[in-house]
Design a protein around this motif. Structure first.
Motif, mmCIF file in Angstrom:
data_model
loop_
_atom_site.group_PDB
_atom_site.id
_atom_site.type_symbol
_atom_site.label_atom_id
_atom_site.label_comp_id
_atom_site.label_asym_id
_atom_site.label_seq_id
_atom_site.Cartn_x
_atom_site.Cartn_y
_atom_site.Cartn_z
ATOM 1 N N LEU A 166 7.008 14.448 5.715
ATOM 2 C CA LEU A 166 8.030 13.836 4.871
ATOM 3 C C LEU A 166 8.087 12.351 5.231
ATOM 4 C CD1 LEU A 166 10.668 16.605 5.607
ATOM 5 C CD2 LEU A 166 9.345 16.428 3.505
ATOM 6 N N ALA A 167 7.628 11.484 4.349
ATOM 7 C CA ALA A 167 7.499 10.060 4.670
ATOM 8 C C ALA A 167 8.459 9.238 3.821
ATOM 9 C CB ALA A 167 6.067 9.592 4.446
ATOM 10 N N ASP A 168 9.369 8.513 4.500
ATOM 11 C CA ASP A 168 10.389 7.702 3.829
ATOM 12 C C ASP A 168 9.958 6.231 3.854
ATOM 13 O OD1 ASP A 168 12.663 6.826 2.612
ATOM 14 O OD2 ASP A 168 14.059 7.563 4.141
ATOM 15 N N GLU A 169 9.535 5.727 2.690
ATOM 16 C CA GLU A 169 9.063 4.343 2.543
ATOM 17 C C GLU A 169 7.977 4.001 3.584
ATOM 18 O OE1 GLU A 169 9.577 2.484 0.112
ATOM 19 O OE2 GLU A 169 11.425 3.164 -0.828
ATOM 20 N N PRO A 170 6.861 4.724 3.598
ATOM 21 C CA PRO A 170 5.834 4.485 4.619
ATOM 22 C C PRO A 170 5.086 3.156 4.459
ATOM 23 C CG PRO A 170 5.055 6.080 3.015
ATOM 24 C CD PRO A 170 6.491 5.835 2.700
ATOM 25 N N THR A 171 5.211 2.498 3.285
ATOM 26 C CA THR A 171 4.494 1.231 3.080
ATOM 27 C C THR A 171 5.300 0.013 3.517
ATOM 28 O OG1 THR A 171 5.292 1.023 0.794
ATOM 29 C CG2 THR A 171 3.207 2.196 1.129
ATOM 30 N N THR A 172 6.508 0.240 4.075
ATOM 31 C CA THR A 172 7.359 -0.872 4.509
ATOM 32 C C THR A 172 6.612 -1.787 5.483
ATOM 33 O OG1 THR A 172 9.312 0.507 4.278
ATOM 34 C CG2 THR A 172 9.564 -1.478 5.599
ATOM 35 N N ASN A 173 6.661 -3.090 5.192
ATOM 36 C CA ASN A 173 6.054 -4.147 6.036
ATOM 37 C C ASN A 173 4.521 -4.142 6.042
ATOM 38 O OD1 ASN A 173 8.600 -5.117 6.928
ATOM 39 N ND2 ASN A 173 8.695 -3.470 8.432
ATOM 40 N N LEU A 174 3.896 -3.288 5.225
ATOM 41 C CA LEU A 174 2.437 -3.280 5.167
ATOM 42 C C LEU A 174 1.951 -4.211 4.058
ATOM 43 C CD1 LEU A 174 1.532 0.526 5.512
ATOM 44 C CD2 LEU A 174 1.719 -1.194 7.320
ATOM 45 N N ASP A 175 0.884 -4.979 4.348
ATOM 46 C CA ASP A 175 0.287 -5.794 3.294
ATOM 47 C C ASP A 175 -0.642 -4.910 2.465
ATOM 48 O OD1 ASP A 175 -2.123 -5.561 4.723
ATOM 49 O OD2 ASP A 175 -1.790 -7.441 5.785
ATOM 50 N N THR A 176 -1.206 -5.496 1.408
ATOM 51 C CA THR A 176 -1.997 -4.709 0.451
ATOM 52 C C THR A 176 -3.151 -3.967 1.114
ATOM 53 O OG1 THR A 176 -1.435 -6.321 -1.269
ATOM 54 C CG2 THR A 176 -3.260 -4.830 -1.730
ATOM 55 N N GLU B 219 -3.333 4.795 2.150
ATOM 56 C CA GLU B 219 -3.710 5.701 1.059
ATOM 57 C C GLU B 219 -4.911 6.559 1.454
ATOM 58 O OE1 GLU B 219 -4.445 3.399 -2.423
ATOM 59 O OE2 GLU B 219 -2.333 2.939 -2.752
ATOM 60 N N LYS B 220 -5.950 5.911 1.998
ATOM 61 C CA LYS B 220 -7.165 6.638 2.399
ATOM 62 C C LYS B 220 -6.857 7.638 3.504
ATOM 63 C CE LYS B 220 -10.237 2.812 1.164
ATOM 64 N NZ LYS B 220 -11.060 1.688 1.681
ATOM 65 N N ILE C 109 0.803 -15.119 -5.532
ATOM 66 C CA ILE C 109 0.177 -15.536 -4.277
ATOM 67 C C ILE C 109 -0.007 -14.287 -3.421
ATOM 68 C CG2 ILE C 109 0.395 -17.002 -2.225
ATOM 69 C CD1 ILE C 109 2.232 -18.822 -3.846
ATOM 70 N N ILE C 110 -1.267 -13.935 -3.142
ATOM 71 C CA ILE C 110 -1.537 -12.698 -2.407
ATOM 72 C C ILE C 110 -2.393 -12.977 -1.175
ATOM 73 C CG2 ILE C 110 -1.385 -11.356 -4.544
ATOM 74 C CD1 ILE C 110 -4.436 -11.013 -4.428
ATOM 75 N N ASP D 110 3.282 -5.763 -3.938
ATOM 76 C CA ASP D 110 3.409 -4.673 -4.903
ATOM 77 C C ASP D 110 2.325 -4.839 -5.966
ATOM 78 O OD1 ASP D 110 4.136 -3.056 -7.120
ATOM 79 O OD2 ASP D 110 6.228 -3.043 -6.465
ATOM 80 N N ARG D 111 1.276 -4.011 -5.876
ATOM 81 C CA ARG D 111 0.102 -4.186 -6.733
ATOM 82 C C ARG D 111 0.424 -4.026 -8.221
ATOM 83 N NH1 ARG D 111 -3.078 0.262 -3.546
ATOM 84 N NH2 ARG D 111 -0.900 0.932 -3.372
ATOM 85 N N GLN D 112 1.273 -3.061 -8.552
ATOM 86 C CA GLN D 112 1.589 -2.855 -9.963
ATOM 87 C C GLN D 112 2.443 -3.994 -10.497
ATOM 88 O OE1 GLN D 112 2.359 1.157 -10.948
ATOM 89 N NE2 GLN D 112 2.946 0.739 -13.046
ATOM 90 N N PHE D 113 3.364 -4.498 -9.681
ATOM 91 C CA PHE D 113 4.191 -5.638 -10.067
ATOM 92 C C PHE D 113 3.297 -6.856 -10.348
ATOM 93 C CE2 PHE D 113 6.852 -9.348 -9.050
ATOM 94 C CZ PHE D 113 7.979 -9.084 -9.810
ATOM 95 N N ILE D 114 2.318 -7.085 -9.453
ATOM 96 C CA ILE D 114 1.384 -8.200 -9.632
ATOM 97 C C ILE D 114 0.584 -8.019 -10.917
ATOM 98 C CG2 ILE D 114 -0.632 -9.388 -8.651
ATOM 99 C CD1 ILE D 114 0.397 -8.430 -5.853
ATOM 100 N N GLU D 115 0.091 -6.803 -11.143
ATOM 101 C CA GLU D 115 -0.729 -6.529 -12.321
ATOM 102 C C GLU D 115 0.051 -6.771 -13.611
ATOM 103 O OE1 GLU D 115 -3.338 -5.544 -15.168
ATOM 104 O OE2 GLU D 115 -3.785 -6.022 -13.082
ATOM 105 N N ILE D 116 1.322 -6.380 -13.635
ATOM 106 C CA ILE D 116 2.119 -6.488 -14.858
ATOM 107 C C ILE D 116 2.572 -7.921 -15.121
ATOM 108 C CG2 ILE D 116 4.364 -5.824 -15.855
ATOM 109 C CD1 ILE D 116 3.859 -3.026 -14.654
ATOM 110 N N VAL D 117 2.936 -8.656 -14.077
ATOM 111 C CA VAL D 117 3.545 -9.987 -14.260
ATOM 112 C C VAL D 117 2.516 -11.123 -14.263
ATOM 113 C CG1 VAL D 117 5.176 -11.664 -13.308
ATOM 114 C CG2 VAL D 117 5.746 -9.219 -13.269
ATOM 115 N N ALA D 118 1.572 -11.098 -13.326
ATOM 116 C CA ALA D 118 0.719 -12.277 -13.074
ATOM 117 C C ALA D 118 -0.332 -12.506 -14.162
ATOM 118 C CB ALA D 118 0.028 -12.145 -11.725
#
Length: 521
Positions: free
Chosen positions: A101-111, A118-119, A300-301, A437-445
């Motif tokens: 059970l993982a609660d926000e496991p991507t916190t503080n991780l870069d892309t 994920e892998k 900026i990524i 946030d990859r999806q946020f970047i994809e949608i906005v940038a």
């Protein structure tokens, strides 16, 4: 094979029923994404399933080890937030739990580290229940989505994208149901009015009839009136029993007037010339040059520690090598909620610095899910995520034409992130933002600025195009060199038409001479 079953779960927080779940099951090979608005009880549900919190009612039966990866991690360390998160993940997976059970496991991780996670999780044999605001992460891992809303869990099969398609279909069906309801309601209301009018007319004595005949026909008309009244009553009953269908909230379009619009849109408003940066003798990036035009959406990524926020600060401070046009009016957003007065209402806070009218402000607030009477709530009663949205709205409607954001999606739930995306997509000003946030970047940038390996590279295109881009191998043929010179000439000529200068004229003549020389070879 059943690994966990929860039945009749109820959990109260003071007088509020936070969880009210009839039945939940977790099977072997499940990969579940748990989604819902901030404060709906996602973290509490994970704690209940892990046995860390006891519900007020209900039973939970589990098979095998159930490991909880908490959202809040220890801070008594010199390690970075990303390093601590990785440490927790590795420790949890080392136990080979039946259920993770993982609660926000991507916190503080870069892309790059999110993709590493994920892998790692794909290779894991553990069943997963993930709480995350990262939609691309959920899409990559989950085979079903649990939506927690008002204490209830609704299960959707498929990835996060499938869940969104199903939600859109539900919304379309609700819209159709509402239209059917309104049409039926109108028909019944019109029929009721007609019957009531007929019943009223039924008692009136017909004209050109003697008093004797009128007296004889009275029972007939009374009977006719009673029958019409009965029909009207039946219609009224049908109206009362007609199941109410709520209207789907329409999303109002945003169209705002920007300051200096004529001298801003499409023109170069920011130049970085030979900008480099070192901190404590550590080189963040080598000398680099780039420009930004009015209306660009620039992401900026780069990995943690590469200097993304440092570059944003250089732009804000107009450090050496960075020049901005006088037409550029910058607003900076960095999750700073100190700009809000907690005693004043949402509407009052946002209106204070706005150049827009109240109707427009309320439209923006509605887009951020503050509807009708919500705008009169004092900021002091709002959650952290809601305050962040109010702070953004306050900035959005102020006298600016450029928004700079540093990790804007932190602390926002998925519906709020999607609302923010939609606003920024429609915004005709410039947006410069840092995000993992990859999806946020994809949608906005519309353009990507990458800081990596101590270099800055600018890519014209979306995040998806950037990921799939393969640089072409250069060939020093005459045709290639001429094509390169023509591209440079076009760019310089464009700049000359907007911002004429002696330096640009000299550059134009130099490129022109080079092209003539190549043509004559």
């Amino acid at each position: 094979m059943m690994l966990l079953e929860a039945n009749q779960i109820k959990l109260f927080i003071k007088d509020r029923l936070l969880l009210d779940i009839d039945k939940l099951q977790i099977q072997k090979n499940d990969r579940i994404g748990l989604v819902g608005r901030n404060g709906c009880g996602k973290t509490t549900l994970l704690e209940v399933l892990a046995g860390k919190t006891s519900p007020d009612n209900g039973t939970i039966a589990t098979t095998g080890i159930c490991e909880l990866l908490p959202q809040l991690k220890r801070t008594d360390t010199t390690k970075s937030g990303g390093e601590v998160t990785q440490e927790y993940i590795n420790a949890a997976l080392a136990k080979s739990p039946a259920i993770l059970l993982a609660d926000e496991p991507t916190t503080n991780l870069d892309t790059s580290h999110i993709e590493w996670l994920e892998k790692k999780l794909k290779k894991s044999h553990s069943v997963l229940v993930l709480v995350s605001h990262d939609r691309a992460f959920l899409d990559a891992l989950c085979t079903s989505i649990w939506e927690l809303d008002q204490g209830k869990v609704k299960v959707y099969k498929g990835h996060y994208s499938d869940y969104m398609e199903q939600k859109e279909l539900e919304q379309l069906q609700q819209k159709q149901a509402y239209e059917t309801y309104e049409r039926k309601k109108k028909q019944l209301e019109e029929a009721l009015i007609l019957k009531e009018k007929k019943a009223e007319r039924a008692t009136k004595t017909p004209q050109n009839v003697s008093s004797i005949e009128a007296g004889k026909s009275k029972p007939y008309f009374a009977k006719k009136q009673k029958k019409l009244q009965k029909t009207a009553k039946a219609i009224e009953t049908r109206l009362e029993k007609l199941e109410n269908v709520e209207k789907v909230k329409e999303v109002p379009v945003i169209k705002m007037n920007l300051p200096n619009e004529e001298t801003f849109k499409g023109r170069i408003v920011l130049r970085a010339e030979d900008v480099q940066c070192s901190i404590d003798k550590r080189l963040l990036w080598k000398s680099a040059s780039f420009h930004v035009r009015g209306g660009d959406k620039l992401a900026i990524i780069g990995p943690n520690g590469c200097g993304k926020t440092t570059l944003v600060k250089k732009i804000m401070n107009q450090s050496e090598g960075i020049t901005i046009s006088p037409s550029m009016k910058i607003g900076y957003f960095s999750q700073n909620i100190d700009i809000l007065n907690t005693e004043k209402s949402i509407l009052e806070n946002v209106s204070t610095t706005s150049i827009q009218n109240e109707t427009f402000i309320r439209t923006v607030l509605a887009r951020l899910h503050f509807f009708r009477e919500d705008v009169y709530k004092p900021v002091g009663v709002l959650s952290g995520g809601e305050r962040v949205k109010v702070a953004f709205a306050k900035l959005f409607v102020s006298e600016i034409n450029t928004i700079i954001l540093d990790e804007p999606t932190n602390f926002l739930d998925i519906p709020s992130v999607e609302a923010l995306e939609a606003l920024l997509q429609e915004y005709e000003g410039t947006v410069i933002f840092v995000s993992h946030d990859r999806q946020f970047i994809e949608i906005v940038a519309t353009r990507i600025l990458v800081i990596n390996n101590q270099e800055i590279q600018l890519f014209d295109g979306t995040y998806e195009q950037y990921k799939n881009y393969t640089p072409k191998v250069a060939h020093d043929t005459k045709e290639d060199l001429i094509l390169l010179l023509e591209t440079k000439l076009t760019e310089v000529l464009s700049r000359l038409s907007i911002e004429p200068s002696d330096e640009l004229e000299v550059e134009f003549q130099r490129l022109l001479a080079e092209k003539r020389k190549l043509n004559n070879q």
